[in-house]
Structure formats: structure tokens, C-alpha cells
Design a protein around this motif. Structure first.
Motif, PDB file in Angstrom:
ATOM      1  N   PHE A 131      -8.020   2.994  -3.021  1.00  0.00           N
ATOM      2  CA  PHE A 131      -9.038   2.348  -2.195  1.00  0.00           C
ATOM      3  C   PHE A 131     -10.437   2.816  -2.594  1.00  0.00           C
ATOM      4  O   PHE A 131     -11.370   2.012  -2.663  1.00  0.00           O
ATOM      5  CB  PHE A 131      -8.775   2.650  -0.718  1.00  0.00           C
ATOM      6  N   ASP A 177      -5.425   6.055  -0.830  1.00  0.00           N
ATOM      7  CA  ASP A 177      -4.335   5.092  -0.687  1.00  0.00           C
ATOM      8  C   ASP A 177      -4.282   4.179  -1.909  1.00  0.00           C
ATOM      9  O   ASP A 177      -5.316   3.683  -2.379  1.00  0.00           O
ATOM     10  CB  ASP A 177      -4.535   4.235   0.566  1.00  0.00           C
ATOM     11  N   ARG A 207       0.844  -1.190   0.000  1.00  0.00           N
ATOM     12  CA  ARG A 207       0.000   0.000   0.000  1.00  0.00           C
ATOM     13  C   ARG A 207       0.885   1.248   0.000  1.00  0.00           C
ATOM     14  O   ARG A 207       1.831   1.349   0.796  1.00  0.00           O
ATOM     15  CB  ARG A 207      -0.916  -0.013   1.227  1.00  0.00           C
ATOM     16  N   LEU A 267      -8.884  -1.371   5.453  1.00  0.00           N
ATOM     17  CA  LEU A 267      -8.837   0.081   5.605  1.00  0.00           C
ATOM     18  C   LEU A 267     -10.126   0.610   6.225  1.00  0.00           C
ATOM     19  O   LEU A 267     -11.218   0.079   5.982  1.00  0.00           O
ATOM     20  CB  LEU A 267      -8.616   0.744   4.247  1.00  0.00           C
ATOM     21  N   ASP A 306     -12.175   6.965   7.335  1.00  0.00           N
ATOM     22  CA  ASP A 306     -10.983   7.817   7.430  1.00  0.00           C
ATOM     23  C   ASP A 306     -10.721   8.469   6.074  1.00  0.00           C
ATOM     24  O   ASP A 306     -10.422   7.771   5.092  1.00  0.00           O
ATOM     25  CB  ASP A 306      -9.783   6.972   7.852  1.00  0.00           C
ATOM     26  N   LEU A 321      -0.960   7.529   4.939  1.00  0.00           N
ATOM     27  CA  LEU A 321      -1.648   6.247   4.880  1.00  0.00           C
ATOM     28  C   LEU A 321      -2.861   6.277   5.807  1.00  0.00           C
ATOM     29  O   LEU A 321      -2.777   6.754   6.945  1.00  0.00           O
ATOM     30  CB  LEU A 321      -0.710   5.112   5.300  1.00  0.00           C
ATOM     31  N   GLY A 322      -3.980   5.762   5.315  1.00  0.00           N
ATOM     32  CA  GLY A 322      -5.184   5.712   6.119  1.00  0.00           C
ATOM     33  C   GLY A 322      -5.109   4.683   7.226  1.00  0.00           C
ATOM     34  O   GLY A 322      -4.255   3.796   7.224  1.00  0.00           O
ATOM     35  N   LYS A 323      -6.030   4.798   8.177  1.00  0.00           N
ATOM     36  CA  LYS A 323      -6.081   3.870   9.300  1.00  0.00           C
ATOM     37  C   LYS A 323      -6.575   2.495   8.842  1.00  0.00           C
ATOM     38  O   LYS A 323      -7.327   2.386   7.880  1.00  0.00           O
ATOM     39  CB  LYS A 323      -7.016   4.406  10.383  1.00  0.00           C
ATOM     40  N   VAL A 324      -6.126   1.478   9.565  1.00  0.00           N
ATOM     41  CA  VAL A 324      -6.562   0.114   9.266  1.00  0.00           C
ATOM     42  C   VAL A 324      -7.151  -0.516  10.523  1.00  0.00           C
ATOM     43  O   VAL A 324      -6.830  -0.123  11.643  1.00  0.00           O
ATOM     44  CB  VAL A 324      -5.396  -0.759   8.739  1.00  0.00           C
ATOM     45  N   SER A 349      -7.689   7.431   3.934  1.00  0.00           N
ATOM     46  CA  SER A 349      -7.601   6.121   3.286  1.00  0.00           C
ATOM     47  C   SER A 349      -8.143   6.131   1.868  1.00  0.00           C
ATOM     48  O   SER A 349      -7.842   5.225   1.084  1.00  0.00           O
ATOM     49  CB  SER A 349      -8.361   5.077   4.112  1.00  0.00           C
TER      50      SER A 349
END
Length: 458
Positions: free
Chosen positions: A258, A163, A129, A153, A157, A137-140, A160
Motif C-alpha cells: 500500500f 499490506d 490483500r 485502506l 493506520d 491487516l490494516g484498517k479499512v 496498513s
């Protein structure tokens, strides 16, 4: 004397083997030359100690060998000797540890201008990613992992949305640019390793680790998992392709975000029926398959797997190998649905077809069950398949088709293409089937399985 001679020959042989041995590090392709220097220093120190101690042992065996009239003298301790041994040992250990600690201090401090990339490990493949235009980078969240969101993901957020997701074991990076690689595991303990870069780090579930490096030359380099992560551990391979910055930028621009993966348009069954008329000539009106035309049944198979195979035919990953006559015929057919929307229509119609009746298969079910133990980790206890393991459903497939595909994997008719990572894993795994009898027994056992849920994953 004989023991002393053997030890002397061992010393000479070891030194010669080290000097002329063809086995050593692969050519360096990153900035971590200091790691090579540290390892070389360790070799020299331990090598010197090995030779010195064993030569001293040879000297002692010869000098103090048993002879008539000589009696051994017992000395319980020698503080002077112990002091020298302690001092020399301390200096040697410090000489080995100090450079390693210095390099480790650099290894855990990536440059501020490093490009951030995430590597995700999963039995038994890799995915990657990149941050989007926002550079973040977005939260996971593991609870968010699904077939439509395999990275987990957080859709709420904003970071994300852009991404860039790489659904492949191949990671492309620019040359001469530092890279901070964030490491995450979705299941068990893995270890990300690129021998040519001299980097490796464990990937622990629930923890985000990292490493960094700067690729210093273009080319292709192996990615391996060096932590025993299950039965397919040895087949968990990938590659890093290092390109010039302009080529990397062009490659990255072609990848999906994403947000794009979440815009999934449902297929229309009625339109898909019209698309399927071309397929029906070989695969049957109800997708039941036709052995005489070498066409497997489609009804009942996982739709995500059918989609991947259609794209593999379109990209030349399948159907181009020598000996794959029937796969070659599929390339032209697959290109008829090269439009993504048309493909979704076709898959929707195939998903609406009823489950065909099974065809009996002959074989030793007990032996087949034992052989299936290597398959169960991916394909499931009842051969129901698993999207998360990238393993298609096997239950319900015709015995003749299963047998042929196993033979294709064994003979590298399938799995030989450089981009067919999952096929390459299968080619390695089926080598455990030693005979045609093994294949027949395995297929018979798979044919006997009845998954409780035959729901197709779409």
C-alpha cells in the motif's frame, strides 16, 4: 396400472441416471473431504427415501386398484402409523443434520496458524490483500476508497502501510497451508466460491465474513460468485493458483505494498511531449487518431485505462492473439515506455491534449439505446466510464474503432488471454449483439452521448 408403471420407470431411470451421470463434484483440492462425505450421506438417505416411498406408491396403486365388488374403507387417523412415521422421519432428518452441524463446527473454527488473506468483491471482479511483514491487516474505511486507494485502506493506520495489494482476479496461495479468507464487499451482495475447495460464503456490504481451507494440491482452480449481483454476475470469474511454498514466497515478494502505491510521482508534460513524438506518427499530433493507420484517438480517454492498456501490451495480454494485427504493432511501441516514470510523463502529456471533434455515426438510435442497457451498468448513463467498475469511457471514441473492438471481443481476438479478466467479461457480454446492424446501432447511440463532465481520470 399405467400410472404405477410410469412411476416404476421413473424410479429405475433416476437410479440409473445417478449411477452413470457424468455430472458430479469436481475433484477435491482441499481438506474438506468431510463436506463430500456429508453430501454423499444426504444423497443416500434421500435416495433411499425416494425409492422406498415411490415403490410403496406403486405397491398401493397395484394392490388397491379399483376392482368390481371392492369398496374403500375410510380411516380418519392411525396413531400407530403416525408414530412410526414421526419416529422414522426424525431419525432420517437427524442423520442428515448431525454430520452437517459437525462439519460446520469445524468450518467456522480456522486453525490458529492459518495464513490470513482478504478477498474483496466488487461488480464484477475480485481483488486480494495480504498482511505485510507485521502480520496484521490494516484498517479499512469505505469512505477512503478512491482511484489511488481502491481498497479503502486507512492511510493513518501504521499496520496498513506494508499490506500487500493484489489488483487482479488471480489469487496465489501455497499448498498444504491453512488459509483464513476474510471476505468483504464494496458494493452489493456477492458470494465467494471455489468448487474444487468445497467452500463458499456470502460477502455482505458492511460486514466482514470469512471461511477457511487448506489447499492440498497445486494447480489452478475457479473462483466464482454464486450470488446474483447484477447484470455481469455470470462474468465475475477469477482463479486461485496453488503453488509450492517457495514459488508462492517468490510471487508474493514481487507484489506491491500500500505504501508503494501511494508514492505516485506526477508526470511531466514537457518530457511527455518528447515521449509522444513516436505515438504522433499514427495517433496524430493532437492525439486525434487516424483511421487510415488504424490508430484510435487518445485525447480525452481515461488515463488510468490508457496506462492499463500499455501494460497489457508490455505483458503480452494484448497484441498477441491471432488476428490482432494492429495490436501486435503496439507491443514494440508500448515497450518504449516500460519505465514507470516515462509512462507517467507520456500520460501527463496525453491528458493535456484538447478533446477532438466527434465523427458522426449512422444507425438507429432507438435500437441502440435499448442495446446500450447492457452497457450502462459499467460504462455509465452517458458512456462516461467508471474507474470503480474498471470500465473505460466510450463517449468520444471513433465509431470505426468502437465497432472493431466490439467485433474483436465477440471473436475472442480480445479477451482470450488467460490474464485478461476484464476482456473476458466483455467477450461474454457482447455475445448479446447478434448482427452487424446491432453493432452499428449501438455505436451510433454511444456516439450521440454527451457526458456533462469530460474530465479525464488521472
Amino acid at each position: 396400472m399405467a400410472i404405477a408403471l410410469i412411476i416404476l420407470l421413473l424410479i429405475i431411470g433416476t437410479v440409473i441416471f445417478h449411477v452413470v451421470s457424468p455430472w458430479y463434484f469436481t475433484p477435491l483440492a482441499s481438506n474438506w473431504s468431510t463436506i463430500d462425505s456429508t453430501v454423499s450421506l444426504t444423497f443416500w438417505i434421500t435416495g433411499f427415501v425416494f425409492v422406498a416411498v415411490n415403490l410403496f406408491l406403486v405397491y398401493v396403486l397395484v394392490r388397491y386398484r379399483s376392482r368390481p365388488g371392492l369398496k374403500a374403507d375410510y380411516e380418519p387417523e392411525n396413531k400407530k402409523l403416525e408414530g412410526w412415521l414421526t419416529l422414522v422421519t426424525t431419525i432420517g432428518i437427524a442423520a442428515m443434520l448431525a454430520p452437517g452441524l459437525y462439519v460446520w463446527g469445524q468450518f467456522v473454527k480456522p486453525p490458529d496458524d492459518s495464513m490470513v488473506v482478504e478477498a474483496v468483491g466488487q461488480q464484477w471482479h475480485w481483488s486480494y490483500r495480504f498482511p505485510g511483514e507485521d502480520g496484521v491487516l490494516g484498517k479499512v474505511d469505505t469512505r477512503a476508497i478512491s482511484e489511488t486507494n481502491p481498497f479503502g485502506l486507512d492511510p493513518t493506520d501504521p499496520a496498513s502501510r506494508d499490506d500487500v495489494l493484489i489488483f487482479s482476479n488471480e489469487l496465489v496461495l501455497p499448498v498444504d497451508r491453512p488459509v483464513k479468507l476474510l471476505l468483504r464487499s464494496k458494493d452489493v451482495l456477492h458470494n465467494f466460491t471455489v468448487p474444487q475447495f468445497r467452500v463458499k460464503m456470502d460477502m455482505v456490504p458492511g460486514i466482514s465474513s470469512y471461511l477457511w481451507f487448506t489447499p492440498t494440491r497445486t494447480g489452478e482452480f475457479d473462483v466464482m460468485c454464486q450470488e446474483l449481483c447484477g447484470i455481469g454476475h455470470y462474468a465475475m470469474r477469477g482463479r486461485v493458483v496453488v503453488k509450492e511454498q517457495s514459488d508462492f514466497d517468490a510471487w508474493l515478494a514481487r507484489q506491491v505494498t500500500f505504501a508503494q502505491t501511494q508514492h505516485h510521482t506526477e508526470g511531466n508534460v514537457a518530457l511527455g511531449q518528447a515521449q509522444y513524438m513516436v505515438c504522433a506518427a499514427c495517433h496524430g499530433i493532437q492525439g486525434e487518431g487516424n483511421e487510415g493507420l488504424h490508430a484510435p484517438r487518445l485525447a480525452g480517454q481515461d488515463l488510468w485505462y490508457l496506462q492499463r492498456q500499455l501494460k497489457n501490451y508490455q505483458q503480452g495480454i494484448r497484441g498477441t492473439a491471432e488476428g490482432d494485427v494492429f495490436g501486435g504493432q503496439m507491443i514494440a511501441m508500448a515497450n518504449l515506455v516500460s519505465d514507470e516514470q516515462n509512462m507517467q510523463h507520456l500520460l501527463a502529456y496525453i491528458g493535456s491534449l484538447p478533446e477532438p471533434a466527434r465523427v458522426a455515426a449512422e444507425g438507429d438510435l432507438r435500437r441502440g439505446q435499448q442495446l446500450y442497457r447492457n452497457c450502462v451498468h459499467c460504462h455509465g448513463e452517458q458512456a462516461e466510464g467508471s474507474f470503480h467498475m474498471n470500465a473505460p469511457r466510450l463517449a468520444g471514441l471513433e465509431p470505426w474503432y468502437l465497432s472493431r473492438q466490439i467485433e474483436y471481443f465477440r471473436d475472442r481476438v480480445r479477451g482470450g488471454h488467460r490474464d485478461d479478466f476484464y476482456g473476458a467479461q466483455m467477450s461474454l457480454l457482447v455475445q448479446s449483439l447478434r448482427s452487424e446492424e446491432d453493432i452499428a446501432d449501438l455505436v451510433a447511440y454511444i456516439n450521440s452521448l454527451q457526458p456533462e463532465q469530460l474530465a479525464r481520470r488521472d
